[in-house]
Design an enzyme around this catalytic site. Sequence first.
Site, PDB file in Angstrom:
ATOM      1  N   GLU A  22       0.813  -1.230  -0.146  1.00  0.00           N
ATOM      2  CA  GLU A  22       0.053  -0.075   0.018  1.00  0.00           C
ATOM      3  C   GLU A  22       0.904   1.292  -0.117  1.00  0.00           C
ATOM      4  OE1 GLU A  22      -3.883  -0.742   2.405  1.00  0.00           O
ATOM      5  OE2 GLU A  22      -2.517  -1.264   3.557  1.00  0.00           O
ATOM      6  N   TYR A  54     -13.082  27.367   0.295  1.00  0.00           N
ATOM      7  CA  TYR A  54     -13.070  25.836   0.185  1.00  0.00           C
ATOM      8  C   TYR A  54     -11.884  25.331  -0.796  1.00  0.00           C
ATOM      9  CZ  TYR A  54     -16.617  26.954  -3.284  1.00  0.00           C
ATOM     10  OH  TYR A  54     -17.334  27.527  -4.286  1.00  0.00           O
ATOM     11  N   GLU A  73      -7.334   6.391  10.282  1.00  0.00           N
ATOM     12  CA  GLU A  73      -7.762   7.338  11.493  1.00  0.00           C
ATOM     13  C   GLU A  73      -6.700   8.335  11.697  1.00  0.00           C
ATOM     14  OE1 GLU A  73      -9.458   2.888  11.906  1.00  0.00           O
ATOM     15  OE2 GLU A  73      -7.707   3.933  11.105  1.00  0.00           O
ATOM     16  N   LYS A  99     -11.283   4.939   2.148  1.00  0.00           N
ATOM     17  CA  LYS A  99     -10.349   4.304   1.301  1.00  0.00           C
ATOM     18  C   LYS A  99     -11.218   3.336   0.477  1.00  0.00           C
ATOM     19  CE  LYS A  99      -6.324   1.540   1.967  1.00  0.00           C
ATOM     20  NZ  LYS A  99      -5.423   1.170   3.155  1.00  0.00           N
TER      21      LYS A  99
END
Length: 117
Positions: A22, A54, A73, A99
């Site tokens: 990953e 934004y 997290e 994810k």
Amino acid sequence: MSGIIFVNDIKLYAFHGCLNEETVIGGNYIIDLEISTDFSAAASSDDLSKTVDYCIVYEIVKREMQIPSKLIEHAALRILTALKAEIPRIEKVKVKLTKIAPPVNGSVGTVSVMIEK
């Protein structure tokens, strides 16, 4: 007047995960934000400087997502902390980090975490 600004479907490619693959191959992520702020002055004056921009929010999210984490997290908390620290107009923010196609032993489309402060 307090209000909520939603910034949804921020799509980024990043290198988060516990597996070595990953951190080498990377993966796709979606970030959704719910930002509480008082934008009454902006609403009445049509002045961008009196609300949460934004475009700046997106740049902060993009920057924090570029820092590899083992856990989403951890990445979500970094995003939340940076937004609150760098944009004083934010009263409260909720971060949802998703994810896409996590590497699990089964068919799982997405995994998400949500954090708010």
